[in-house]
Scaffold this motif. Structure first.
Motif, PDB file in Angstrom:
ATOM      1  N   LYS A  28       6.607  74.168 -79.257  1.00 48.95           N
ATOM      2  CA  LYS A  28       7.981  74.640 -79.172  1.00 48.95           C
ATOM      3  C   LYS A  28       8.495  74.928 -80.564  1.00 48.95           C
ATOM      4  CE  LYS A  28       9.084  73.852 -74.781  1.00 48.95           C
ATOM      5  NZ  LYS A  28       9.819  74.716 -73.887  1.00 48.95           N
ATOM      6  N   GLU A  29       9.420  75.892 -80.658  1.00 53.90           N
ATOM      7  CA  GLU A  29      10.021  76.173 -81.966  1.00 53.90           C
ATOM      8  C   GLU A  29      10.849  75.010 -82.446  1.00 53.90           C
ATOM      9  OE1 GLU A  29      10.629  80.955 -81.571  1.00 53.90           O
ATOM     10  OE2 GLU A  29      12.354  79.662 -81.973  1.00 53.90           O
ATOM     11  N   ASP A  43      16.167  70.620 -74.172  1.00 54.62           N
ATOM     12  CA  ASP A  43      15.470  71.728 -74.827  1.00 54.62           C
ATOM     13  C   ASP A  43      16.498  72.699 -75.357  1.00 54.62           C
ATOM     14  OD1 ASP A  43      12.893  74.084 -73.769  1.00 54.62           O
ATOM     15  OD2 ASP A  43      13.883  73.707 -75.694  1.00 54.62           O
ATOM     16  N   ASN A  45      15.747  75.246 -77.312  1.00 57.15           N
ATOM     17  CA  ASN A  45      15.137  76.538 -77.664  1.00 57.15           C
ATOM     18  C   ASN A  45      15.791  77.655 -76.876  1.00 57.15           C
ATOM     19  OD1 ASN A  45      12.953  75.810 -79.491  1.00 57.15           O
ATOM     20  ND2 ASN A  45      12.282  74.573 -77.758  1.00 57.15           N
TER      21      ASN A  45
END
Lengths: 301, 180
Positions: A28-29, A43, A45
């Motif tokens: 994940k970024e 999350d 993102n």
């Protein structure tokens, strides 16, 4: 032919392995925020906005994949518990469960020195075994008693039998004895007491009930009662005041010491007198000494 | 809310007597009205007759505090005097301690009074006598128990405790949730 097939099979197996591993590794970024107490993962993102537009199977699949990925990150890992744990005190490894977890038969332990004051004829191993048996038996008895007590407390007990059954405990017997005493023609008033029975019958409510008094009641009567109580309390204070006596003694000693020092200082002259002790000036202490001490009271507490 | 029983009254008077001596009768028997002690949820309150009548009409669960709380009875039935009684104890205090301006703040934060912070002390204070603590400007700050008698106070070194802290007006801020 066979070789090709084997290679193909191996390649397929490897592919499967890679697939499996891929399915549990997620990248994940932005790191997710975890709330472990609630097993929550946040999350932050940015989602692929374009794909989410418009309902449909593609959106569903995407959301499902997202959920799966995040669940992997939140995943519960298997921690294999070793069956042996290190015991610091004994410097040995002990089992977490199973054979000889709690130590085992004490009679099989290595030779011990006799504890101080032990009978030389006594068999130590037998003693240990016997003590363990006694401990276990006591534990079992307590457990059964607890069960019985809980069971009794749980279910409203139906009328206990009034004749002795042999399985009654202290409370039941007391209750039964009280009932027996009261079941005479004069309701137990002239019933002679048994040797160890308490003198007056303990009240049925255990002494908790108090006569209800009116709140407002008679304030004047209350006041006079309190004043009388104060008088009684005041008169009980001791006449000899130990602290006062001690203080007096100390003051005397100080006065003597001061007088003695004064003599020395007068010999030394002006310089000696200037270096007098602080706190001895007459103004403050003299004014306070004027306060009358009340007759006999005040310092008992 | 109910009047105190004999035993409870005795406990309260004994405690109060440690600080104000026989001046308790000035609290019990006042020229300007009839005042009484009442017990409500283990706390002892001091209130006038007029207030008593008003408080009687409030249901017990909704009643927070009738009058001034003098203290409370602990679970083992010991009476503990609280700071809210200071206004009534201060004028009748028998043994007083004055604290220097430098260590006023320390006392108000809940610390004991050291010899170095002691300004004045009433003569003839016995050890473990209940005392009321004042600032040098005669403002009552709280109360405590004398750790040393007046004579000993003169001799002891500057860092020794001379008054054990029991209650101070700083508690109005520190314990504002639990004071009644």
């Amino acid at each position: 032919m066979a070789a090709v097939r084997v290679e193909a099979v191996l390649a397929a197996a490897e592919e499967q392995e890679a697939e499996k591993r891929r399915s549990i590794t997620v990248e994940k970024e932005l790191e997710l925020e975890f709330d472990l107490g609630n097993l929550l993962a946040l999350d932050r993102n940015p989602p692929p906005a374009a794909a989410l537009r418009g309902a449909g199977p593609r959106r569903e699949a995407l959301l499902r994949a997202l959920a799966r990925d995040n669940t992997q990150l939140l995943g519960i890992r298997r921690r294999k518990k070793t069956s042996l744990v290190w015991d610091e005190k004994k410097k040995k490894k002990k089992r977490r469960w199973g054979y000889r977890r709690a130590g085992g038969d004490p009679a099989r332990k290595k030779k011990k020195k006799k504890p101080a004051g032990a009978d030389p004829e006594e068999d130590q191993f037998a003693r240990l075994r016997r003590e363990k048996r006694e401990r276990v038996a006591r534990n079992e008895l307590n457990r059964l008693r607890n069960l019985a007590r809980a069971h009794r407390a749980g279910s409203a007990v139906p009328a206990a039998p009034l004749h002795p059954t042999g399985h009654q405990d202290r409370e039941e017997l007391r209750r039964v004895a009280r009932v027996a005493r009261v079941s005479t023609a004069s309701l137990g008033r002239f019933q002679p007491r048994l040797p160890k029975e308490p003198a007056e019958p303990p009240s049925r409510s255990g002494g908790k009930k108090r006569k209800k008094k009116k709140k407002k009641g008679n304030l004047a009567a209350e006041r006079s009662r309190q004043l009388k109580l104060l008088q009684d309390m005041g008169s009980k204070k001791p006449v000899l005041d130990i602290t006062r006596a001690v203080n007096k003694q100390m003051r005397q000693e100080e006065a003597e010491a001061a007088a003695h020092k004064g003599k020395k200082q007068s010999q030394r002259g002006k310089r000696g007198r200037r270096q007098q002790r602080p706190g001895r000036s007459g103004k403050k202490s003299g004014a306070r000494r004027q306060q009358q001490k009340p007759a006999g009271g005040g310092t008992g507490g | 809310m109910r009047p105190l029983t004999e035993a409870e009254t005795r406990a309260v008077f004994e405690k109060l007597g440690k600080y104000i001596g026989e001046n308790i009768q000035l609290l019990v028997d006042r020229p300007d009205g009839t005042y009484c002690f009442r017990l409500h949820r283990d706390r002892v309150y001091y209130l006038s007759e007029k207030l008593l009548k008003l408080a009687a009409s409030v249901p017990r669960d909704s009643l927070v505090a009738p009058g001034t709380c003098f203290g409370k009875f602990t679970k083992s039935q010991k009476f503990r005097l609280s700071i809210t009684a200071l206004d009534f104890l201060a004028p009748y205090a028998k043994y007083k301690v004055w604290v220097k301006p430098g260590s006023e703040q320390s006392f108000l934060y809940g610390n004991h009074v050291l010899k170095s912070g002691l300004g004045r002390i009433t003569e003839n204070t016995a050890q473990y006598q209940g005392v009321v603590v004042y600032s040098m400007a005669d403002v009552p700050l709280g109360f405590g128990v004398a750790a040393k008698s007046t004579q000993e106070c003169r001799k002891v070194d500057p860092l020794a405790i001379v008054v054990f802290h029991q209650a101070d007006v700083g508690e109005y801020v520190r314990n504002e949730d639990t004071l009644t």
